[in-house]
Design a protein around this motif. Structure first.
Motif, PDB file in Angstrom:
ATOM      1  N   ALA A   1       0.711  -1.051  -0.044  1.00  0.00           N
ATOM      2  CA  ALA A   1      -0.071  -0.020   0.083  1.00  0.00           C
ATOM      3  C   ALA A   1       1.110   1.191   0.013  1.00  0.00           C
ATOM      4  N   ILE A   2       0.952   1.882  -1.274  1.00  0.00           N
ATOM      5  CA  ILE A   2       2.086   3.079  -1.346  1.00  0.00           C
ATOM      6  C   ILE A   2       1.093   4.468  -1.400  1.00  0.00           C
ATOM      7  N   ASN A   3       2.057   5.452  -1.570  1.00  0.00           N
ATOM      8  CA  ASN A   3       1.669   6.741  -1.957  1.00  0.00           C
ATOM      9  C   ASN A   3       0.813   7.243  -1.067  1.00  0.00           C
ATOM     10  N   TRP A   4       1.186   7.146   0.307  1.00  0.00           N
ATOM     11  CA  TRP A   4       0.525   7.918   1.310  1.00  0.00           C
ATOM     12  C   TRP A   4       0.790   9.299   1.562  1.00  0.00           C
ATOM     13  N   HIS A   5      -0.300  10.192   1.740  1.00  0.00           N
ATOM     14  CA  HIS A   5      -0.062  11.641   1.975  1.00  0.00           C
ATOM     15  C   HIS A   5      -0.997  12.356   2.779  1.00  0.00           C
ATOM     16  N   GLY A   6      -0.910  13.635   3.121  1.00  0.00           N
ATOM     17  CA  GLY A   6      -1.950  14.249   4.009  1.00  0.00           C
ATOM     18  C   GLY A   6      -2.575  13.554   5.404  1.00  0.00           C
ATOM     19  N   GLN A   7      -3.500  13.648   5.425  1.00  0.00           N
ATOM     20  CA  GLN A   7      -4.199  13.225   6.806  1.00  0.00           C
ATOM     21  C   GLN A   7      -4.093  11.793   6.818  1.00  0.00           C
ATOM     22  N   PRO A   8      -4.341  10.985   5.871  1.00  0.00           N
ATOM     23  CA  PRO A   8      -4.013   9.499   5.992  1.00  0.00           C
ATOM     24  C   PRO A   8      -2.529   9.117   6.389  1.00  0.00           C
ATOM     25  N   ARG A   9      -1.783   9.700   5.848  1.00  0.00           N
ATOM     26  CA  ARG A   9      -0.313   9.409   6.290  1.00  0.00           C
ATOM     27  C   ARG A   9      -0.142   9.954   7.884  1.00  0.00           C
ATOM     28  N   ARG A  10      -0.851  10.945   8.115  1.00  0.00           N
ATOM     29  CA  ARG A  10      -0.892  11.320   9.832  1.00  0.00           C
ATOM     30  C   ARG A  10      -1.322  10.079  10.453  1.00  0.00           C
ATOM     31  N   ILE A  11      -2.482   9.608   9.965  1.00  0.00           N
ATOM     32  CA  ILE A  11      -2.961   8.449  10.891  1.00  0.00           C
ATOM     33  C   ILE A  11      -2.002   7.304  10.915  1.00  0.00           C
ATOM     34  N   LEU A  12      -1.358   6.966   9.938  1.00  0.00           N
ATOM     35  CA  LEU A  12      -0.136   5.908   9.936  1.00  0.00           C
ATOM     36  C   LEU A  12       0.641   6.159  10.972  1.00  0.00           C
ATOM     37  N   GLU A  13       0.952   7.421  11.157  1.00  0.00           N
ATOM     38  CA  GLU A  13       2.198   7.936  12.002  1.00  0.00           C
ATOM     39  C   GLU A  13       1.577   7.695  13.559  1.00  0.00           C
ATOM     40  N   LEU A  14       0.146   7.996  13.505  1.00  0.00           N
ATOM     41  CA  LEU A  14      -0.456   7.961  14.970  1.00  0.00           C
ATOM     42  C   LEU A  14      -0.528   6.801  15.424  1.00  0.00           C
ATOM     43  N   ILE A  15      -0.700   5.622  14.685  1.00  0.00           N
ATOM     44  CA  ILE A  15      -1.026   4.086  15.004  1.00  0.00           C
ATOM     45  C   ILE A  15       0.499   3.456  14.891  1.00  0.00           C
ATOM     46  N   GLY A  16       1.584   4.205  14.642  1.00  0.00           N
ATOM     47  CA  GLY A  16       2.883   3.333  14.381  1.00  0.00           C
ATOM     48  C   GLY A  16       3.101   2.658  13.474  1.00  0.00           C
ATOM     49  N   LEU A  17       2.624   2.979  11.957  1.00  0.00           N
ATOM     50  CA  LEU A  17       3.017   2.203  10.823  1.00  0.00           C
ATOM     51  C   LEU A  17       3.795   2.739  10.135  1.00  0.00           C
ATOM     52  N   ASP A  18       4.447   2.048   9.176  1.00  0.00           N
ATOM     53  CA  ASP A  18       5.438   2.317   8.037  1.00  0.00           C
ATOM     54  C   ASP A  18       4.661   3.394   7.251  1.00  0.00           C
ATOM     55  N   THR A  19       5.112   4.800   7.127  1.00  0.00           N
ATOM     56  CA  THR A  19       4.268   5.680   6.147  1.00  0.00           C
ATOM     57  C   THR A  19       4.742   5.328   4.667  1.00  0.00           C
ATOM     58  N   THR A  20       5.636   4.637   4.441  1.00  0.00           N
ATOM     59  CA  THR A  20       6.114   4.145   3.084  1.00  0.00           C
ATOM     60  C   THR A  20       5.169   3.201   2.484  1.00  0.00           C
ATOM     61  N   ASP A  21       5.085   2.225   3.264  1.00  0.00           N
ATOM     62  CA  ASP A  21       4.206   1.047   3.015  1.00  0.00           C
ATOM     63  C   ASP A  21       4.073   0.469   4.486  1.00  0.00           C
ATOM     64  N   PRO A  22       2.712   0.647   4.891  1.00  0.00           N
ATOM     65  CA  PRO A  22       2.363   0.008   6.190  1.00  0.00           C
ATOM     66  C   PRO A  22       2.402  -1.557   6.209  1.00  0.00           C
ATOM     67  N   LEU A  23       2.310  -2.296   4.965  1.00  0.00           N
ATOM     68  CA  LEU A  23       2.306  -3.380   4.981  1.00  0.00           C
ATOM     69  C   LEU A  23       3.672  -4.233   4.647  1.00  0.00           C
ATOM     70  N   ARG A  24       4.640  -3.414   4.794  1.00  0.00           N
ATOM     71  CA  ARG A  24       6.163  -4.027   4.702  1.00  0.00           C
ATOM     72  C   ARG A  24       6.551  -4.683   5.689  1.00  0.00           C
ATOM     73  N   PRO A  25       7.129  -5.916   5.430  1.00  0.00           N
ATOM     74  CA  PRO A  25       7.393  -6.735   6.959  1.00  0.00           C
ATOM     75  C   PRO A  25       8.622  -6.163   7.456  1.00  0.00           C
ATOM     76  N   GLY A  26       8.563  -6.210   9.018  1.00  0.00           N
ATOM     77  CA  GLY A  26       9.664  -5.781   9.734  1.00  0.00           C
ATOM     78  C   GLY A  26      11.060  -6.582   9.536  1.00  0.00           C
ATOM     79  N   ASP A  27      11.938  -6.088   9.998  1.00  0.00           N
ATOM     80  CA  ASP A  27      13.339  -6.672  10.076  1.00  0.00           C
ATOM     81  C   ASP A  27      13.073  -8.091  10.914  1.00  0.00           C
ATOM     82  N   PRO A  28      13.352  -9.185  10.053  1.00  0.00           N
ATOM     83  CA  PRO A  28      13.113 -10.405  10.860  1.00  0.00           C
ATOM     84  C   PRO A  28      14.133 -10.655  11.998  1.00  0.00           C
ATOM     85  N   ASN A  29      15.526  -9.956  11.571  1.00  0.00           N
ATOM     86  CA  ASN A  29      16.483 -10.301  12.890  1.00  0.00           C
ATOM     87  C   ASN A  29      16.994  -9.065  13.213  1.00  0.00           C
ATOM     88  N   PRO A  30      16.200  -8.489  14.440  1.00  0.00           N
ATOM     89  CA  PRO A  30      16.543  -7.371  14.880  1.00  0.00           C
ATOM     90  C   PRO A  30      17.749  -7.306  15.771  1.00  0.00           C
TER      91      PRO A  30
END
Length: 230
Positions: free
Chosen positions: A92-121
Motif C-alpha cells: 500500500a503506497i503513496n500515502w500523503h496528507g491526513q491518511p499519512r498522519r493516521i499511519l504515524e499515529l498508529i505507528g505504521l510505516d508511512t512508506t508502506d504499512p504492509l512492509r514486513p519488519g526486520d526479521p533479525n533485529p
C-alpha cells in the motif's frame, strides 16, 4: 473495473472508489480515491475478488485518498489477508496528507504499512548519541508532530457530526459541500462557538422534538447563509 460504496451523503461526502489496472506481467495496481471509513474494507474485498487469474502482485495506490479514520487498519488487514491466502506480495503506497498522519499515529510505516519488519533485529540496541543541536531540533519537531496528531485525533472524533451538519445544510439550503463547510466555519466564528458544537446544534435540531440551536448560533447561521445568498 471499479468498486464503489453505496452513497450516503450525510455520512460520506467522498465515497471510496477503487479502479484496477494490470500491466500484463501479473502485477495489478488498485487506485483508491475518496475517503476510507467504516465499511470500505468490503469495497476493497470486492475489488480484490475481481482481479484476474494469474495476478502475482497487488499494489494499492493511496494517492487519491483524502481522509481515513480508524477503519483504515481493517482496510489494510483485508489487503494483507488477501496476500497471505494467495501467497503473493501486496503493498500500500503513496500515502500523503491526513491518511499519512493516521499511519504515524498508529505507528505504521508511512512508506508502506504492509512492509514486513526486520526479521533479525539486533540483540543489543546501538548506543544513544550525545545530545546535539540537530537532535534537539528533531525533538522539537517531534513534539509539534505529536500535537498535530492530537488535533487530528479530535478531528476524527468530531468528523461524523460535522459531515452530517454539512449534509443538512446542503439539503435545506441547496448549497454545495464547500459552501456548507464555509457556512459552518463562519457561524462558528460569528457566534464564538466551537465548530463541533455548531454542527451538533444543527443535527440535534432536525430530530423529532429536538432542541432548536441556541439563539447566538441561529443568528450566526442566518448571517453566514445570507452572505452567500442562501
Amino acid at each position: 473495473m471499479t468498486s464503489a460504496a453505496p452513497p450516503s451523503p450525510a455520512e460520506r461526502l467522498h465515497p471510496l472508489t477503487i479502479d484496477c489496472r494490470t500491466d500484463g506481467t501479473g502485477r495489478a495496481v488498485l487506485c483508491a480515491r475518496g475517503e476510507v471509513v467504516h465499511g470500505c474494507d468490503d469495497i476493497l474485498a470486492r475489488a480484490l475478488a475481481a482481479l484476474p487469474a494469474g495476478t502475482s502482485r497487488v499494489e494499492l495506490d493511496m494517492v487519491g485518498v483524502i481522509f481515513m479514520d480508524t477503519a483504515g487498519r481493517q482496510f489494510l488487514d483485508t489487503l494483507r489477508d488477501y496476500g497471505r491466502r494467495n501467497l503473493i506480495p501486496v503493498s500500500a503506497i503513496n500515502w500523503h496528507g491526513q491518511p499519512r498522519r493516521i499511519l504515524e499515529l498508529i505507528g505504521l510505516d508511512t512508506t508502506d504499512p504492509l512492509r514486513p519488519g526486520d526479521p533479525n533485529p539486533p540483540a543489543v540496541p546501538s548506543p544513544t548519541p550525545p545530545p546535539s543541536a540537530v537532535s534537539l531540533e528533531r525533538a522539537e519537531q517531534l513534539h509539534e508532530l505529536r500535537e498535530e496528531i492530537e488535533h487530528l485525533r479530535r478531528a476524527i472524533a468530531s468528523r461524523p457530526v460535522i459531515d452530517q451538519a454539512r449534509g443538512i445544510l446542503m439539503a435545506t439550503h441547496a448549497c454545495t459541500s464547500d459552501e456548507a463547510w464555509h457556512v459552518l466555519r463562519e457561524a462558528s466564528q460569528l457566534s464564538n462557538t466551537k465548530l463541533h458544537t455548531v454542527a451538533e446544534a444543527i443535527t440535534s435540531g432536525v430530530e423529532n422534538d429536538g432542541p432548536a440551536p441556541p439563539e447566538g448560533v441561529r443568528v450566526a447561521l442566518r448571517r453566514a447563509l445570507a452572505r452567500r445568498g442562501r
